[in-house]
Scaffold this motif. Structure first.
Motif, PDB file in Angstrom:
ATOM      1  N   ALA A  49      53.105 -43.306   6.001  1.00 26.77           N
ATOM      2  CA  ALA A  49      51.925 -44.150   5.802  1.00 26.77           C
ATOM      3  C   ALA A  49      52.077 -45.017   4.558  1.00 26.77           C
ATOM      4  O   ALA A  49      51.705 -46.191   4.569  1.00 26.77           O
ATOM      5  CB  ALA A  49      50.675 -43.274   5.695  1.00 26.77           C
ATOM      6  N   VAL A  50      52.645 -44.458   3.496  1.00 27.25           N
ATOM      7  CA  VAL A  50      52.870 -45.247   2.282  1.00 27.25           C
ATOM      8  C   VAL A  50      53.896 -46.340   2.558  1.00 27.25           C
ATOM      9  O   VAL A  50      53.746 -47.479   2.101  1.00 27.25           O
ATOM     10  CB  VAL A  50      53.325 -44.338   1.114  1.00 27.25           C
ATOM     11  N   THR A  51      54.924 -46.016   3.336  1.00 27.12           N
ATOM     12  CA  THR A  51      55.925 -47.027   3.688  1.00 27.12           C
ATOM     13  C   THR A  51      55.305 -48.135   4.524  1.00 27.12           C
ATOM     14  O   THR A  51      55.588 -49.319   4.301  1.00 27.12           O
ATOM     15  CB  THR A  51      57.100 -46.379   4.438  1.00 27.12           C
ATOM     16  N   ARG A  52      54.446 -47.784   5.475  1.00 27.64           N
ATOM     17  CA  ARG A  52      53.771 -48.811   6.280  1.00 27.64           C
ATOM     18  C   ARG A  52      52.915 -49.719   5.398  1.00 27.64           C
ATOM     19  O   ARG A  52      52.856 -50.926   5.613  1.00 27.64           O
ATOM     20  CB  ARG A  52      52.892 -48.158   7.341  1.00 27.64           C
ATOM     21  N   LEU A  53      52.274 -49.134   4.417  1.00 30.33           N
ATOM     22  CA  LEU A  53      51.462 -49.914   3.490  1.00 30.33           C
ATOM     23  C   LEU A  53      52.333 -50.869   2.691  1.00 30.33           C
ATOM     24  O   LEU A  53      51.981 -52.030   2.489  1.00 30.33           O
ATOM     25  CB  LEU A  53      50.700 -48.967   2.557  1.00 30.33           C
ATOM     26  N   THR A  54      53.490 -50.405   2.272  1.00 28.28           N
ATOM     27  CA  THR A  54      54.411 -51.233   1.494  1.00 28.28           C
ATOM     28  C   THR A  54      54.993 -52.350   2.347  1.00 28.28           C
ATOM     29  O   THR A  54      55.118 -53.486   1.904  1.00 28.28           O
ATOM     30  CB  THR A  54      55.550 -50.360   0.930  1.00 28.28           C
ATOM     31  N   TYR A  61      46.380 -57.962   9.193  1.00 28.91           N
ATOM     32  CA  TYR A  61      46.152 -56.972  10.243  1.00 28.91           C
ATOM     33  C   TYR A  61      47.000 -55.715  10.001  1.00 28.91           C
ATOM     34  O   TYR A  61      46.492 -54.598  10.071  1.00 28.91           O
ATOM     35  CB  TYR A  61      46.460 -57.561  11.619  1.00 28.91           C
ATOM     36  N   ALA A  62      48.287 -55.912   9.706  1.00 28.45           N
ATOM     37  CA  ALA A  62      49.165 -54.767   9.452  1.00 28.45           C
ATOM     38  C   ALA A  62      48.700 -53.996   8.219  1.00 28.45           C
ATOM     39  O   ALA A  62      48.759 -52.756   8.192  1.00 28.45           O
ATOM     40  CB  ALA A  62      50.605 -55.230   9.275  1.00 28.45           C
ATOM     41  N   LEU A  63      48.215 -54.700   7.221  1.00 30.64           N
ATOM     42  CA  LEU A  63      47.734 -54.042   6.007  1.00 30.64           C
ATOM     43  C   LEU A  63      46.485 -53.210   6.292  1.00 30.64           C
ATOM     44  O   LEU A  63      46.372 -52.073   5.821  1.00 30.64           O
ATOM     45  CB  LEU A  63      47.445 -55.088   4.928  1.00 30.64           C
ATOM     46  N   SER A  64      45.570 -53.734   7.086  1.00 32.56           N
ATOM     47  CA  SER A  64      44.363 -52.958   7.415  1.00 32.56           C
ATOM     48  C   SER A  64      44.714 -51.736   8.256  1.00 32.56           C
ATOM     49  O   SER A  64      44.145 -50.658   8.063  1.00 32.56           O
ATOM     50  CB  SER A  64      43.331 -53.834   8.124  1.00 32.56           C
ATOM     51  N   GLN A  65      45.657 -51.883   9.186  1.00 35.16           N
ATOM     52  CA  GLN A  65      46.094 -50.735   9.991  1.00 35.16           C
ATOM     53  C   GLN A  65      46.791 -49.684   9.117  1.00 35.16           C
ATOM     54  O   GLN A  65      46.584 -48.477   9.295  1.00 35.16           O
ATOM     55  CB  GLN A  65      47.034 -51.191  11.111  1.00 35.16           C
ATOM     56  N   ALA A  66      47.610 -50.161   8.177  1.00 29.20           N
ATOM     57  CA  ALA A  66      48.314 -49.236   7.283  1.00 29.20           C
ATOM     58  C   ALA A  66      47.327 -48.493   6.385  1.00 29.20           C
ATOM     59  O   ALA A  66      47.480 -47.292   6.151  1.00 29.20           O
ATOM     60  CB  ALA A  66      49.327 -50.004   6.434  1.00 29.20           C
ATOM     61  N   LYS A  67      46.302 -49.187   5.900  1.00 25.33           N
ATOM     62  CA  LYS A  67      45.285 -48.525   5.070  1.00 25.33           C
ATOM     63  C   LYS A  67      44.513 -47.493   5.877  1.00 25.33           C
ATOM     64  O   LYS A  67      44.226 -46.398   5.387  1.00 25.33           O
ATOM     65  CB  LYS A  67      44.325 -49.561   4.490  1.00 25.33           C
ATOM     66  N   ARG A  68      44.189 -47.821   7.107  1.00 26.87           N
ATOM     67  CA  ARG A  68      43.478 -46.874   7.968  1.00 26.87           C
ATOM     68  C   ARG A  68      44.353 -45.644   8.240  1.00 26.87           C
ATOM     69  O   ARG A  68      43.880 -44.508   8.166  1.00 26.87           O
ATOM     70  CB  ARG A  68      43.086 -47.544   9.278  1.00 26.87           C
ATOM     71  N   ARG A 140      65.189 -42.467  -3.166  1.00 26.48           N
ATOM     72  CA  ARG A 140      65.065 -43.910  -2.970  1.00 26.48           C
ATOM     73  C   ARG A 140      64.011 -44.185  -1.908  1.00 26.48           C
ATOM     74  O   ARG A 140      63.894 -43.455  -0.931  1.00 26.48           O
ATOM     75  CB  ARG A 140      66.405 -44.479  -2.539  1.00 26.48           C
ATOM     76  N   PHE A 141      63.277 -45.270  -2.113  1.00 26.21           N
ATOM     77  CA  PHE A 141      62.239 -45.692  -1.181  1.00 26.21           C
ATOM     78  C   PHE A 141      62.403 -47.171  -0.914  1.00 26.21           C
ATOM     79  O   PHE A 141      62.853 -47.933  -1.757  1.00 26.21           O
ATOM     80  CB  PHE A 141      60.842 -45.417  -1.764  1.00 26.21           C
ATOM     81  N   TYR A 142      61.999 -47.584   0.276  1.00 24.40           N
ATOM     82  CA  TYR A 142      62.113 -48.970   0.670  1.00 24.40           C
ATOM     83  C   TYR A 142      60.949 -49.766   0.097  1.00 24.40           C
ATOM     84  O   TYR A 142      59.789 -49.442   0.337  1.00 24.40           O
ATOM     85  CB  TYR A 142      62.123 -49.087   2.191  1.00 24.40           C
ATOM     86  N   ASN A 143      61.244 -50.765  -0.677  1.00 23.69           N
ATOM     87  CA  ASN A 143      60.237 -51.662  -1.243  1.00 23.69           C
ATOM     88  C   ASN A 143      60.678 -53.101  -1.022  1.00 23.69           C
ATOM     89  O   ASN A 143      61.462 -53.636  -1.796  1.00 23.69           O
ATOM     90  CB  ASN A 143      60.068 -51.414  -2.745  1.00 23.69           C
ATOM     91  N   PRO A 144      60.163 -53.738   0.021  1.00 23.43           N
ATOM     92  CA  PRO A 144      60.543 -55.128   0.240  1.00 23.43           C
ATOM     93  C   PRO A 144      59.897 -56.019  -0.834  1.00 23.43           C
ATOM     94  O   PRO A 144      58.906 -55.637  -1.435  1.00 23.43           O
ATOM     95  CB  PRO A 144      59.974 -55.437   1.613  1.00 23.43           C
ATOM     96  N   PRO A 145      60.471 -57.180  -1.068  1.00 18.98           N
ATOM     97  CA  PRO A 145      59.862 -58.076  -2.045  1.00 18.98           C
ATOM     98  C   PRO A 145      58.463 -58.499  -1.592  1.00 18.98           C
ATOM     99  O   PRO A 145      58.236 -58.744  -0.411  1.00 18.98           O
ATOM    100  CB  PRO A 145      60.819 -59.281  -2.096  1.00 18.98           C
TER     101      PRO A 145
END
Length: 147
Positions: A49-54, A61-68, A140-145
Protein backbone atom coordinates in the motif's frame (compact mmCIF):
# COMPACT_ATOMS: atom_id res chain seq x y z
CA UNK A 1 3.76 -55.03 46.84
CA UNK A 2 2.66 -51.47 47.69
CA UNK A 3 6.03 -50.13 46.51
CA UNK A 4 5.48 -51.80 43.14
CA UNK A 5 2.05 -50.13 42.65
CA UNK A 6 3.42 -46.80 43.84
CA UNK A 7 6.13 -46.96 41.19
CA UNK A 8 3.65 -47.92 38.46
CA UNK A 9 1.28 -45.08 39.38
CA UNK A 10 4.17 -42.60 39.56
CA UNK A 11 5.33 -43.77 36.12
CA UNK A 12 1.87 -43.37 34.63
CA UNK A 13 1.50 -39.89 36.13
CA UNK A 14 4.95 -38.89 34.82
CA UNK A 15 4.14 -40.12 31.30
CA UNK A 16 0.79 -38.31 31.36
CA UNK A 17 2.46 -35.09 32.55
CA UNK A 18 5.18 -35.27 29.89
CA UNK A 19 2.62 -36.00 27.18
CA UNK A 20 0.43 -33.10 28.32
CA UNK A 21 3.40 -30.69 28.36
CA UNK A 22 4.48 -31.79 24.88
CA UNK A 23 0.92 -31.31 23.57
CA UNK A 24 0.64 -27.83 25.10
CA UNK A 25 4.04 -26.84 23.70
CA UNK A 26 3.09 -28.06 20.22
CA UNK A 27 -0.22 -26.18 20.35
CA UNK A 28 1.44 -22.94 21.48
CA UNK A 29 4.02 -23.24 18.71
CA UNK A 30 1.28 -23.88 16.15
CA UNK A 31 -0.63 -20.83 17.38
CA UNK A 32 2.51 -18.68 17.14
CA UNK A 33 3.12 -19.88 13.57
CA UNK A 34 -0.45 -19.03 12.55
CA UNK A 35 -0.15 -15.58 14.15
CA UNK A 36 3.16 -14.95 12.39
CA UNK A 37 1.66 -15.99 9.05
CA UNK A 38 -1.17 -13.49 9.54
CA UNK A 39 1.26 -10.75 10.58
CA UNK A 40 3.45 -11.42 7.56
CA UNK A 41 0.47 -11.06 5.22
CA UNK A 42 -0.63 -7.81 6.86
CA UNK A 43 2.91 -6.37 6.81
CA UNK A 44 3.26 -7.32 3.16
CA UNK A 45 -0.06 -5.64 2.34
CA UNK A 46 1.05 -2.54 4.24
CA UNK A 47 4.32 -2.22 2.34
CA UNK A 48 2.46 -2.76 -0.95
CA UNK A 49 0.00 0.00 0.00
CA UNK A 50 2.86 2.39 0.76
CA UNK A 51 4.45 1.51 -2.58
CA UNK A 52 1.16 2.17 -4.39
CA UNK A 53 0.98 5.54 -2.67
CA UNK A 54 4.53 6.35 -3.76
CA UNK A 55 4.00 5.18 -7.34
CA UNK A 56 0.71 7.09 -7.74
CA UNK A 57 2.62 10.33 -8.06
CA UNK A 58 0.50 13.07 -9.67
CA UNK A 59 -2.34 10.83 -10.87
CA UNK A 60 -5.29 11.98 -8.74
CA UNK A 61 -7.36 8.82 -9.24
CA UNK A 62 -4.47 6.45 -8.49
CA UNK A 63 -3.54 8.55 -5.46
CA UNK A 64 -7.07 8.43 -4.04
CA UNK A 65 -7.22 4.66 -4.59
CA UNK A 66 -3.81 4.23 -2.96
CA UNK A 67 -4.90 6.31 0.06
CA UNK A 68 -8.07 4.26 0.40
CA UNK A 69 -6.09 1.02 0.17
CA UNK A 70 -3.62 2.28 2.79
CA UNK A 71 -6.51 3.16 5.11
CA UNK A 72 -7.98 -0.34 4.81
CA UNK A 73 -4.60 -1.98 5.40
CA UNK A 74 -3.92 0.25 8.41
CA UNK A 75 -7.02 -1.14 10.08
CA UNK A 76 -5.50 -4.62 9.91
CA UNK A 77 -2.05 -3.39 10.96
CA UNK A 78 -3.62 -1.84 14.06
CA UNK A 79 -5.09 -5.23 14.97
CA UNK A 80 -2.02 -7.44 14.59
CA UNK A 81 1.14 -5.33 14.90
CA UNK A 82 3.26 -5.07 17.98
CA UNK A 83 3.98 -1.81 19.79
CA UNK A 84 7.30 -1.15 18.07
CA UNK A 85 5.86 -1.60 14.57
CA UNK A 86 2.86 0.57 15.44
CA UNK A 87 5.16 3.31 16.68
CA UNK A 88 7.07 3.38 13.40
CA UNK A 89 3.84 3.19 11.37
CA UNK A 90 2.56 6.23 13.27
CA UNK A 91 5.84 7.99 12.52
CA UNK A 92 5.38 7.22 8.81
CA UNK A 93 1.80 8.47 8.84
CA UNK A 94 2.86 11.68 10.57
CA UNK A 95 5.56 12.13 7.95
CA UNK A 96 3.13 11.53 5.07
CA UNK A 97 0.49 13.84 6.57
CA UNK A 98 2.93 16.69 7.32
CA UNK A 99 4.87 16.57 4.07
CA UNK A 100 4.06 19.19 1.50
CA UNK A 101 4.81 18.73 -2.19
CA UNK A 102 8.05 20.73 -2.16
CA UNK A 103 9.32 19.42 1.19
CA UNK A 104 9.26 15.69 0.41
CA UNK A 105 12.29 13.99 1.98
CA UNK A 106 12.92 10.61 0.35
CA UNK A 107 15.73 9.73 2.76
CA UNK A 108 13.53 10.27 5.82
CA UNK A 109 10.79 8.12 4.29
CA UNK A 110 13.28 5.34 3.54
CA UNK A 111 14.66 5.52 7.09
CA UNK A 112 11.16 5.18 8.53
CA UNK A 113 10.36 2.27 6.20
CA UNK A 114 13.62 0.58 7.18
CA UNK A 115 12.67 0.97 10.85
CA UNK A 116 9.25 -0.58 10.14
CA UNK A 117 10.78 -3.56 8.32
CA UNK A 118 13.37 -4.10 11.06
CA UNK A 119 10.70 -4.01 13.77
CA UNK A 120 8.49 -6.40 11.80
CA UNK A 121 11.40 -8.79 11.29
CA UNK A 122 12.15 -8.66 15.02
CA UNK A 123 8.55 -9.70 15.69
CA UNK A 124 8.51 -12.50 13.14
CA UNK A 125 12.06 -13.88 13.28
CA UNK A 126 14.29 -12.33 15.94
CA UNK A 127 17.41 -14.38 15.11
CA UNK A 128 17.65 -13.36 11.46
CA UNK A 129 16.67 -9.78 12.33
CA UNK A 130 19.53 -9.59 14.81
CA UNK A 131 22.00 -10.85 12.21
CA UNK A 132 20.84 -8.27 9.67
CA UNK A 133 20.96 -5.48 12.24
CA UNK A 134 24.51 -6.39 13.23
CA UNK A 135 25.46 -6.27 9.55
CA UNK A 136 23.79 -2.81 9.38
CA UNK A 137 21.75 -3.95 6.40
CA UNK A 138 19.59 -1.30 4.71
CA UNK A 139 16.44 -2.32 2.86
CA UNK A 140 15.78 -0.73 -0.51
CA UNK A 141 12.43 0.69 -1.59
CA UNK A 142 11.20 1.95 -4.92
CA UNK A 143 10.83 5.73 -5.01
CA UNK A 144 10.16 7.15 -8.45
CA UNK A 145 10.97 10.81 -9.02
CA UNK A 146 8.12 13.09 -7.99
CA UNK A 147 6.68 15.23 -10.74
Amino acid sequence: MIEYWTMVIAGVVAVAAITSCAYLYAKSRELRLVQNRQKLKVYNDFLCAVTRLTVAGGDAYALSQAKRNLAFVLNRVNLVAGPEVLGHVNELLDFLNETREGDYDVLKEKNILNAIVQAARRELDPESARALEEAQFRYRFYNPPRT
